[in-house]
Design a protein around this motif. Structure first.
Motif, PDB file in Angstrom:
ATOM      1  N   PHE A   1      11.962   6.101   7.653  1.00  0.00           N
ATOM      2  CA  PHE A   1      12.075   6.635   8.996  1.00  0.00           C
ATOM      3  C   PHE A   1      13.531   6.942   9.293  1.00  0.00           C
ATOM      4  CE2 PHE A   1       7.873   5.606  10.768  1.00  0.00           C
ATOM      5  CZ  PHE A   1       7.414   4.654   9.884  1.00  0.00           C
TER       6      PHE A   1
ATOM      7  N   PHE B   1       9.477  -3.774   8.649  1.00  0.00           N
ATOM      8  CA  PHE B   1      10.636  -2.882   8.665  1.00  0.00           C
ATOM      9  C   PHE B   1      11.881  -3.578   8.150  1.00  0.00           C
ATOM     10  CE2 PHE B   1       9.438   0.979  10.944  1.00  0.00           C
ATOM     11  CZ  PHE B   1       8.219   0.613  11.504  1.00  0.00           C
TER      12      PHE B   1
ATOM     13  N   LEU C   1       3.022  -3.046   8.763  1.00  0.00           N
ATOM     14  CA  LEU C   1       4.336  -2.532   8.400  1.00  0.00           C
ATOM     15  C   LEU C   1       5.408  -3.578   8.641  1.00  0.00           C
ATOM     16  CD1 LEU C   1       4.612   1.142   9.731  1.00  0.00           C
ATOM     17  CD2 LEU C   1       4.537   0.374   7.367  1.00  0.00           C
TER      18      LEU C   1
ATOM     19  N   ARG D   1       4.264  -1.336   3.779  1.00  0.00           N
ATOM     20  CA  ARG D   1       2.955  -1.600   4.367  1.00  0.00           C
ATOM     21  C   ARG D   1       2.154  -2.522   3.453  1.00  0.00           C
ATOM     22  NH1 ARG D   1      -2.098  -1.368   4.567  1.00  0.00           N
ATOM     23  NH2 ARG D   1      -3.292  -0.851   6.428  1.00  0.00           N
TER      24      ARG D   1
ATOM     25  N   GLN E   1       7.408   3.505   3.581  1.00  0.00           N
ATOM     26  CA  GLN E   1       7.744   4.634   4.442  1.00  0.00           C
ATOM     27  C   GLN E   1       9.232   4.617   4.782  1.00  0.00           C
ATOM     28  OE1 GLN E   1       4.952   5.243   7.749  1.00  0.00           O
ATOM     29  NE2 GLN E   1       3.553   3.765   6.814  1.00  0.00           N
TER      30      GLN E   1
ATOM     31  N   GLN F   1       2.893   6.564  -1.447  1.00  0.00           N
ATOM     32  CA  GLN F   1       1.750   5.688  -1.679  1.00  0.00           C
ATOM     33  C   GLN F   1       2.032   4.806  -2.893  1.00  0.00           C
ATOM     34  OE1 GLN F   1      -2.033   7.808  -1.604  1.00  0.00           O
ATOM     35  NE2 GLN F   1      -1.080   9.469  -0.454  1.00  0.00           N
TER      36      GLN F   1
ATOM     37  N   GLY G   1      -4.412   1.512  10.092  1.00  0.00           N
ATOM     38  CA  GLY G   1      -3.361   2.259   9.433  1.00  0.00           C
ATOM     39  C   GLY G   1      -2.058   1.533   9.208  1.00  0.00           C
ATOM     40  N   ASN G   2      -1.419   1.103  10.270  1.00  0.00           N
ATOM     41  CA  ASN G   2      -0.023   0.697  10.136  1.00  0.00           C
ATOM     42  C   ASN G   2       0.283  -0.690  10.685  1.00  0.00           C
ATOM     43  OD1 ASN G   2       1.691   3.137   9.131  1.00  0.00           O
ATOM     44  ND2 ASN G   2       0.165   3.997  10.493  1.00  0.00           N
ATOM     45  N   GLU G   3      -0.723  -1.511  10.835  1.00  0.00           N
ATOM     46  CA  GLU G   3      -0.469  -2.794  11.493  1.00  0.00           C
ATOM     47  C   GLU G   3       0.286  -3.771  10.625  1.00  0.00           C
ATOM     48  OE1 GLU G   3      -3.179  -1.843  10.196  1.00  0.00           O
ATOM     49  OE2 GLU G   3      -4.438  -3.448   9.448  1.00  0.00           O
TER      50      GLU G   3
ATOM     51  N   SER H   1       9.126   9.594  11.342  1.00  0.00           N
ATOM     52  CA  SER H   1       8.693   9.414   9.960  1.00  0.00           C
ATOM     53  C   SER H   1       9.233  10.545   9.090  1.00  0.00           C
ATOM     54  CB  SER H   1       7.166   9.395   9.903  1.00  0.00           C
ATOM     55  OG  SER H   1       6.718   9.247   8.578  1.00  0.00           O
TER      56      SER H   1
ATOM     57  N   LEU I   1      11.714   6.168  16.339  1.00  0.00           N
ATOM     58  CA  LEU I   1      11.764   6.434  14.913  1.00  0.00           C
ATOM     59  C   LEU I   1      10.943   7.675  14.577  1.00  0.00           C
ATOM     60  CD1 LEU I   1      12.367   3.308  15.239  1.00  0.00           C
ATOM     61  CD2 LEU I   1      11.532   3.104  12.887  1.00  0.00           C
TER      62      LEU I   1
ATOM     63  N   TYR J   1       0.825  -1.201   0.000  1.00  0.00           N
ATOM     64  CA  TYR J   1       0.000   0.000   0.000  1.00  0.00           C
ATOM     65  C   TYR J   1       0.858   1.250   0.000  1.00  0.00           C
ATOM     66  CZ  TYR J   1      -4.393  -2.464   0.727  1.00  0.00           C
ATOM     67  OH  TYR J   1      -5.494  -3.252   0.549  1.00  0.00           O
ATOM     68  N   ASN J   2       1.934   1.210   0.747  1.00  0.00           N
ATOM     69  CA  ASN J   2       2.856   2.329   0.738  1.00  0.00           C
ATOM     70  C   ASN J   2       4.222   1.874   1.241  1.00  0.00           C
ATOM     71  OD1 ASN J   2       2.926   2.625   3.681  1.00  0.00           O
ATOM     72  ND2 ASN J   2       0.911   3.602   3.511  1.00  0.00           N
TER      73      ASN J   2
ATOM     74  N   LEU K   1      15.602   3.717   8.305  1.00  0.00           N
ATOM     75  CA  LEU K   1      14.860   2.480   8.112  1.00  0.00           C
ATOM     76  C   LEU K   1      13.742   2.699   7.106  1.00  0.00           C
ATOM     77  CD1 LEU K   1      15.487   2.711  11.469  1.00  0.00           C
ATOM     78  CD2 LEU K   1      14.637   0.381  11.320  1.00  0.00           C
TER      79      LEU K   1
ATOM     80  N   LEU L   1       6.520   9.224   3.118  1.00  0.00           N
ATOM     81  CA  LEU L   1       5.644   8.100   2.834  1.00  0.00           C
ATOM     82  C   LEU L   1       5.263   8.177   1.364  1.00  0.00           C
ATOM     83  CD1 LEU L   1       2.647   6.807   4.906  1.00  0.00           C
ATOM     84  CD2 LEU L   1       2.380   7.227   2.471  1.00  0.00           C
TER      85      LEU L   1
END
Lengths: 115, 116
Positions: free
Chosen positions: B36, B106, B104, B93, B34, B51, B100-102, B46, B44, B31-32, B89, B49
C-alpha cells in the motif's frame, strides 16, 4: 465512485466526552473494517463487519468502544467516555467480502485528539 | 502471531534512481502479500497484491516480489519521481479464510522521500 467517505476529518474533544466517527463504504462492498493508526502501534484492526453483521470485535480496546452498521451504506464507531490515549487516526475501509484477493479501499481517516 | 517488519523506517534517494523497499514476515503460511501507499493525511491506497502461488506482480514502474520460504517481499520502484514520495506499507494476509481482508497484518511502513 466516491470512495470510502469518513467524517469528520478532524475531531478535538475533551477527556470524558463522547465521540462518534462515521463511515460510508463504497457501494456494493459488503465488508467494512475499522482501523486505528498510531506512531507507536501502527495500524490495528478494531472490528470488521460482513453484510452489516459484526464478525470479530476482538481488536476493540475496551468497552468504551462500540461500533454499529445499521445498513449497508453506513457505519459508526463510538468512544464513550473518551481518553487522551484514544488520540489516533481512525480509518474505515471496505472491500468485496469473500474474495480474498479483492483490494482494500481506505477512507481518508478521522484524526482524533482527546485533551 | 504474524509479525511484519519494514526496514528502514525512512529512505531518501535522488530522483531517477531505482530503489527497493523491504518487507519481512514471520509466518510464511500467508494467502497473499499486499503493498500500500499512504500520502500524508490520507488513507492507504492498494498498489499490488501478490498471491501466495505467485512470485511477483508488476504495475507500471512498480514490481513486487514474494519469497514465502524466506518470509520476504520487496517492492522495486524504477526511475523514481518526486511524486513517489509517500509511506509504503506492506501487509500479510493470514488464514483461515473466512472473508477477504480480516487477517491482514500491517508493517509500520517505510517513509520514502525522492529528492528532485
Amino acid at each position: 465512485d466516491a470512495g470510502v467517505i469518513q467524517s469528520p476529518r478532524h475531531e478535538v474533544t475533551e477527556m470524558g466526552q463522547e465521540v462518534t466517527l462515521r463511515c460510508k463504504p463504497i457501494s456494493g462492498h459488503n465488508s467494512l473494517f475499522w482501523y486505528r493508526q498510531t506512531m507507536m502501534r501502527g495500524l490495528e484492526l478494531l472490528i470488521y463487519f460482513n453484510n452489516n453483521v459484526p464478525i470479530d470485535d476482538s481488536g476493540m480496546p475496551e468497552d468504551r468502544f462500540s461500533a454499529k452498521m445499521p445498513n449497508a451504506s453506513f457505519s459508526t464507531l463510538k468512544i464513550q467516555p473518551s481518553e487522551p490515549r484514544d488520540s489516533a487516526v481512525y480509518f474505515c475501509a471496505s472491500t468485496q467480502g469473500q474474495d480474498y484477493n479483492s483490494p482494500l479501499h481506505f477512507g481518508n481517516g478521522t484524526r482524533l485528539t482527546v485533551t | 502471531k504474524q509479525e511484519v517488519t519494514q526496514i528502514p523506517a525512512a529512505l531518501s534517494v535522488p530522483e531517477g534512481e531505482n530503489l527497493v523497499l523491504n518487507c519481512s514476515f514471520t509466518d510464511s503460511a500467508i494467502y497473499n502479500l499486499q503493498w500500500f501507499r499512504q500520502d500524508p493525511g490520507k488513507g492507504l491506497t492498494s498498489l499490488l497484491l501478490i498471491q501466495s502461488s505467485q512470485r511477483e506482480q508488476t504495475s507500471g514502474r512498480l514490481n513486487a516480489s514474494l519469497d514465502k520460504s524466506s518470509g520476504r517481499s520487496t517492492l522495486y520502484i524504477a526511475a523514481s519521481q518526486p511524486g513517489d514520495s509517500a509511506t509504503y506499507l506492506c501487509a500479510a494476509r493470514d488464514g483461515p479464510h473466512l472473508f477477504g481482508n480480516e487477517k491482514l497484518t500491517f508493517g509500520t511502513g517505510t517513509r520514502l522521500t525522492i529528492i528532485p
